[in-house]
Write an enzyme that holds these catalytic residues in place. Structure first.
Site, PDB file in Angstrom:
ATOM      1  N   GLU A   1       0.820  -1.215   0.000  1.00 27.55           N
ATOM      2  CA  GLU A   1       0.000   0.000   0.000  1.00 27.55           C
ATOM      3  C   GLU A   1       0.858   1.273   0.000  1.00 27.55           C
ATOM      4  O   GLU A   1       0.438   2.315   0.491  1.00 27.55           O
ATOM      5  CB  GLU A   1      -0.967  -0.024   1.193  1.00 27.55           C
TER       6      GLU A   1
ATOM      7  N   HIS B   1       0.056  -0.216  10.504  1.00 28.32           N
ATOM      8  CA  HIS B   1       1.058  -1.180  10.051  1.00 28.32           C
ATOM      9  C   HIS B   1       2.238  -1.243  11.016  1.00 28.32           C
ATOM     10  O   HIS B   1       2.509  -0.293  11.760  1.00 28.32           O
ATOM     11  CB  HIS B   1       1.593  -0.798   8.670  1.00 28.32           C
TER      12      HIS B   1
ATOM     13  N   ASP C   1      -0.272  -5.774   9.082  1.00 27.25           N
ATOM     14  CA  ASP C   1      -1.212  -4.977   9.845  1.00 27.25           C
ATOM     15  C   ASP C   1      -1.063  -5.335  11.314  1.00 27.25           C
ATOM     16  O   ASP C   1      -0.924  -6.512  11.661  1.00 27.25           O
ATOM     17  CB  ASP C   1      -2.665  -5.300   9.452  1.00 27.25           C
TER      18      ASP C   1
END
Length: 598
Positions: A343, A533, A367
């Site tokens: 991401e 994260h 995550d």
């Protein structure tokens, strides 16, 4: 590609050793020459025998041609270091010397001084004088002084001195390796994640790096125009079919793709992996094929792929690409991992980069998904958490982009580990692949399909979770949590894992608690984590991270590292000795980012 070559442009930084001596001739200097140069050679031997570059080669040390008794010799040493590509500086001395006349004045090179603890000559006096000069001139330096007095004839390096020399050298080399390299954004902001709003001022001012950018359409251009090595693609696809087992399709029958579509997706994601690598570091083969510009790459020591959602709503996701690049092996064999952030979370990418440069091992991107309290686990599963998990656990899980090294299938002395690539055996790489299945992507998330890695990390590994965040008005901060991976009973894992997305890799993490502040319990660790994260590195490397952060002037806002292991520049003591965290903030603000103002 040669596994032992350095894939980035720029020479590998060397460690410069500066033997400092009392300049008075006719007896004093002459009596100290052998001891002083002997200290320098001993430090060089220690570091070159115990530290390696990311390509597996021993770290190279450069010693000044002569001992340094004054400014002329200091200047000659600086000239030699510049010519030799020195990126880290360590001064050593057993005696009194002329403080500010002999210090290293380069503002960008991390520097430390070892002052010999002996009674015959005042090495500690020079150490204090030189550190005072560094502090007064705004050039923070690390002071190293052994706890116990040594005899003048003792040529050994005490264990406490070795620990500090090694810690400083690891952190200093990480700083030098980042300098001048690039972070490559493949795409832009992913789903509004703040870390993917790439802050070039941070990279330039704090890390000495530059930012490069490509649109994700560059992937489709290179695929459509076949700007990749077709021979390598055929070899890669064959390897993937033999080693990457496709797992269960968890999509509803109506949402499942045809076999033909899945085969096309496999070809597509393999091409994506090759193209991302070529974008990062270039590929000479492309020049041979007539694509000279594309062959150059972006000299990227780290990168990030936006993916969601503009890409993944239409094309296969980046999970396979990210997972394989982050791993220490692929169809070209066992090799150094690439650092690729999911991401395009550049700040988590930086944390991964810190961990990689300090350990030379692959990093897990995850995550920080769920805190499971002992009571919640008991309510849901009927079982109690025990052992290192007894106080609760954190579920680390992301959409399949974690390095396959994170399976824990590599071993040392019978224990699960994550190794530098040059220690990994073919059998261990195979075990990592065998422990991983590639599940067809859940199309509610990824309309364009793709494949997510699915594995369960072995418990019992010491690991460090870390994260860089940027706070408006404050700047960057670093969070650190040392702990262990956890094995859960299979039935407990299955129940907890199925409450989220079971197509993704899971790491159960138990942070080490201190009983106070953010580490008074596991809930507090989760509650104080600054972003969605985290980067997970093998080993308890929190102390090295703190040293690295202090060189870069990034304050550490959360850690569970024992106080006796914290090693920062001596100037930090002037900002307070009772409140070390507050002193760190004040010192970092005072000296400012290493490469300029943020």
């Amino acid at each position: 590609m040669n596994n032992t070559s350095f894939r980035l442009i720029g020479s590998l930084p060397k460690i410069g050793i500066r033997p400092i001596i009392d300049g008075r001739r006719k007896g004093v200097r002459e009596a100290l020459e052998d001891q002083t140069m002997g200290m320098a050679k001993a430090v060089a031997q220690l570091l070159s025998e115990n530290l390696k570059y990311p390509n597996g080669q021993p770290v190279e040390c450069v010693i000044a041609d002569t001992t340094i008794g004054g400014v002329a010799e200091a200047a000659r040493c600086a000239e030699k270091f510049a010519r030799e590509g020195v990126g880290v500086s360590i001064s050593v001395t057993p005696c009194w010397c002329y403080g500010s006349e002999t210090i290293d004045m380069d503002p960008y090179i991390p520097k430390a001084i070892w002052g010999f603890n002996g009674t015959e000559r005042p090495g500690a006096v020079y150490l204090a004088a030189a550190l005072a000069g560094h502090s007064q001139k705004g050039l923070p330096a690390f002071g190293i002084y052994g706890r116990d007095v040594q005899d003048a004839t003792d040529r050994s390096i005490p264990e406490d001195v070795k620990e500090k020399l090694m810690r400083f050298a690891r952190a200093g080399l990480a700083v030098a390796l980042m300098r001048g390299k690039s972070y490559l954004s493949m795409g832009s902001v992913s789903m509004g994640i703040a870390g993917s709003i790439v802050n070039s001022d941070f990279f330039e001012s704090y890390l000495g790096m530059r930012n490069e950018y490509v649109d994700m359409s560059e992937f489709t251009r290179r695929i459509d125009e076949e700007i990749y090595d077709k021979d390598e693609f055929e070899r890669a696809l064959k390897w993937v079919k033999e080693n990457c087992k496709e797992g269960k399709d968890n999509n509803s029958p109506a949402m499942q793709s045809s076999r033909q579509r899945k085969d096309w997706e496999w070809e597509f994601v393999v091409k994506m992996t090759m193209i991302a690598r070529d974008l990062m570091v270039g590929n000479e083969r492309l020049a041979e094929l007539g694509y000279v510009e594309e062959a150059q790459g972006h000299n990227a020591i780290a990168a990030g792929f936006q993916g969601q959602r503009q890409w993944t709503d239409h094309f296969p996701n980046g999970d396979f690409m990210e997972a394989m690049l982050n791993s220490s092996f692929d169809w070209n064999g066992i090799r150094a991992p690439y650092i690729m952030a999911t991401e395009n979370d550049s700040l988590n990418g930086v944390a991964m980069l810190f961990g990689y440069l300090l350990t030379n091992t692959a990093q897990i991107f995850a995550d920080v998904r769920t805190y499971w309290s002992p009571d919640a686990v008991k309510r849901v599963t009927g079982k109690e958490l025990t052992g290192i998990a007894e106080n609760g656990i954190i579920h680390l899980i992301n959409s399949g982009a974690a390095a396959l090294d994170g399976t824990g299938q590599q071993s040392r002395n019978g224990e699960p580990v994550m190794k530098p690539f040059w220690e990994i055996t073919e059998d261990e790489a195979k075990k990592c692949l065998d422990a991983t299945s590639w599940r067809p992507a859940i199309r509610e998330y990824f309309r364009g399909g793709g494949f997510s890695s699915n594995f369960l990390t072995k418990g019992g590994m010491p690991v460090t979770m870390m994260r860089v965040n940027i706070i408006k008005g404050l700047g960057p901060v670093l969070q650190i949590a040392e702990g262990y991976t956890v094995d859960l009973p299979e039935d407990v894992h299955n129940i907890l894992d199925k409450r989220t997305d079971p197509t993704w890799p899971t790491t159960w993490f138990a942070p080490r608690l201190t009983g106070s502040s953010a580490f008074r319990d596991v809930y507090s660790v989760m509650n104080n984590w600054g972003a969605n994260h985290g980067a997970i590195s093998y080993g308890h490397i929190g102390a090295d991270l703190i040293t690295l952060a202090s060189i870069l002037r990034i304050p550490v806002c959360m850690h569970n590292v024992p106080e006796e292991k914290i090693f920062r520049p001596s100037a930090w003591g002037a900002f307070g000795t009772k409140d070390l965290e507050g002193a760190d903030y004040r010192a970092c603000k005072n000296f400012g980012p290493l490469y300029g103002k943020f």
